[in-house]
Design a protein around this motif. Structure first.
Motif, short mmCIF file in Angstrom:
data_model
loop_
_atom_site.label_atom_id
_atom_site.label_comp_id
_atom_site.label_asym_id
_atom_site.label_seq_id
_atom_site.Cartn_x
_atom_site.Cartn_y
_atom_site.Cartn_z
N ALA A 62 0.82 -1.21 0.00
CA ALA A 62 0.00 0.00 0.00
C ALA A 62 0.86 1.26 0.00
N TRP A 63 0.41 2.27 -0.77
CA TRP A 63 1.13 3.52 -0.93
C TRP A 63 0.16 4.69 -1.11
N LEU A 64 0.60 5.87 -0.75
CA LEU A 64 -0.04 7.12 -1.16
C LEU A 64 0.64 7.55 -2.44
N VAL A 65 -0.14 7.89 -3.47
CA VAL A 65 0.46 8.16 -4.78
C VAL A 65 -0.08 9.44 -5.40
N SER A 66 0.64 9.90 -6.39
CA SER A 66 0.19 10.90 -7.35
C SER A 66 -0.14 12.27 -6.73
N GLY A 67 -1.34 12.80 -7.02
CA GLY A 67 -1.66 14.18 -6.73
C GLY A 67 -1.49 14.60 -5.28
N GLY A 68 -1.83 13.74 -4.35
CA GLY A 68 -1.68 14.08 -2.95
C GLY A 68 -0.24 14.33 -2.57
N ILE A 69 0.68 13.85 -3.39
CA ILE A 69 2.11 14.09 -3.15
C ILE A 69 2.60 15.27 -3.98
N HIS B 119 -4.69 23.34 -1.34
CA HIS B 119 -5.06 24.04 -2.57
C HIS B 119 -5.03 23.11 -3.77
N GLY B 120 -6.14 23.03 -4.49
CA GLY B 120 -6.20 22.30 -5.75
C GLY B 120 -6.23 20.79 -5.66
N ILE B 121 -6.15 20.23 -4.46
CA ILE B 121 -6.08 18.78 -4.32
C ILE B 121 -7.49 18.20 -4.31
N LYS B 122 -7.84 17.43 -5.34
CA LYS B 122 -9.17 16.82 -5.43
C LYS B 122 -9.29 15.59 -4.55
N ASP B 123 -8.22 14.83 -4.45
CA ASP B 123 -8.28 13.61 -3.65
C ASP B 123 -6.88 13.13 -3.32
N PHE B 124 -6.82 12.21 -2.39
CA PHE B 124 -5.58 11.53 -2.03
C PHE B 124 -5.74 10.07 -2.44
N ASP B 125 -4.95 9.66 -3.43
CA ASP B 125 -5.05 8.31 -3.98
C ASP B 125 -4.22 7.34 -3.15
N SER C 193 1.12 11.31 -17.01
CA SER C 193 2.32 12.15 -16.96
C SER C 193 3.38 11.47 -16.11
N ARG C 194 4.61 11.56 -16.56
CA ARG C 194 5.71 11.03 -15.75
C ARG C 194 5.84 11.80 -14.44
N THR C 195 5.42 13.05 -14.45
CA THR C 195 5.49 13.87 -13.24
C THR C 195 4.58 13.31 -12.16
N HIS C 196 3.48 12.69 -12.55
CA HIS C 196 2.51 12.16 -11.60
C HIS C 196 2.99 10.89 -10.91
N ALA C 197 4.00 10.26 -11.48
CA ALA C 197 4.40 8.93 -11.02
C ALA C 197 5.30 9.02 -9.78
N VAL C 198 4.68 9.19 -8.64
CA VAL C 198 5.42 9.27 -7.39
C VAL C 198 4.57 8.64 -6.29
N ALA C 199 5.22 7.93 -5.39
CA ALA C 199 4.52 7.22 -4.32
C ALA C 199 5.33 7.33 -3.04
N ALA C 200 4.61 7.24 -1.91
CA ALA C 200 5.28 7.31 -0.61
C ALA C 200 4.56 6.41 0.38
N ARG C 201 5.32 5.87 1.31
CA ARG C 201 4.76 5.13 2.43
C ARG C 201 5.79 5.13 3.56
#
Length: 215
Positions: free
Chosen positions: A54-61, A76-82, A149-157
């Protein structure tokens, strides 16, 4: 520049793929996320629930980082945390829905902003929703390679020691440089254009590489 979190962030160097090594960007991203209370709440909840892979990914980061870099409110601007996880033992919607409810219950103040999905079953519904097939994934991080987008491809845990672990298959220079760069693994032109138009309004500092061009 100094962000509202108090971190000194040299965006020019971090946004240049050749100015610093990727390890510096990974460390700096972890430092930023550690200063954001609701992000840490999500990461702790993911760890406590012991969801597989499990990871938090994309826009929330990346959008959180952009807000820090530009001094905007953190939401600001964050629609959701994936939140993504990978469980191939049961691909039924009912099991996934039970996980969604568990996650929401663990974060009641953020429940309306959470979107939790089992990456092992994305291929079962993707074509019906988006009109094109989607291969079965091998693990949660496999999904990052398919983002528009390659920019979106980020995950954290959080790792077992409680430190933030970051995964970014295309690197983090574009994130820190506030550049949207297409990813051509999937035919996501429409999604890329729609997302880039929305983000450009919310973060005017953003530069967008047009679909079809190479960064």
């Amino acid at each position: 520049m100094t962000s509202e979190t108090g971190l000194l962030i040299d965006t020019a160097r971090l946004g240049d793929a050749y100015a610093v090594c990727e390890e510096v960007r990974l460390d700096r991203l972890a430092q930023i996320l550690e200063t954001v209370p609701h992000v840490m709440d999500i990461l702790r909840a993911i760890q406590a629930l012991e969801l597989p892979d499990a990871w938090l990914v994309s826009g929330g980061i990346y959008q959180t980082v952009w807000n820090v870099l530009t001094g905007r409110p953190l939401l600001h601007g964050i629609k959701d945390f994936d939140i993504i996880y990978f469980d191939g033992t049961d691909l039924s919607y009912e099991v996934e829905d039970a996980v969604i409810k568990r996650v929401n219950a663990s974060l009641p103040d953020l429940a309306d902003l959470l979107e939790t999905r089992n990456q092992a079953r994305v291929h079962l519904w993707y074509e019906q929703r988006f009109g094109r097939p989607y291969r079965p994934l091998d693990c949660a991080m496999d999904s990052l390679t398919t983002y528009a987008s390659r920019t979106h491809a980020v995950a954290a845990r959080l790792d077992k020691t409680g430190r933030i672990a970051v995964h970014a298959p295309f690197g983090l220079a574009n994130l820190f440089g506030m550049r949207l760069v297409p990813n051509y693994v999937q035919p996501n032109e429409r999604t890329y254009i729609e997302k880039s138009e929305r983000m450009k309004v919310l973060w005017p500092e953003l530069s967008v590489v047009p679909w079809g061009e190479r960064a």
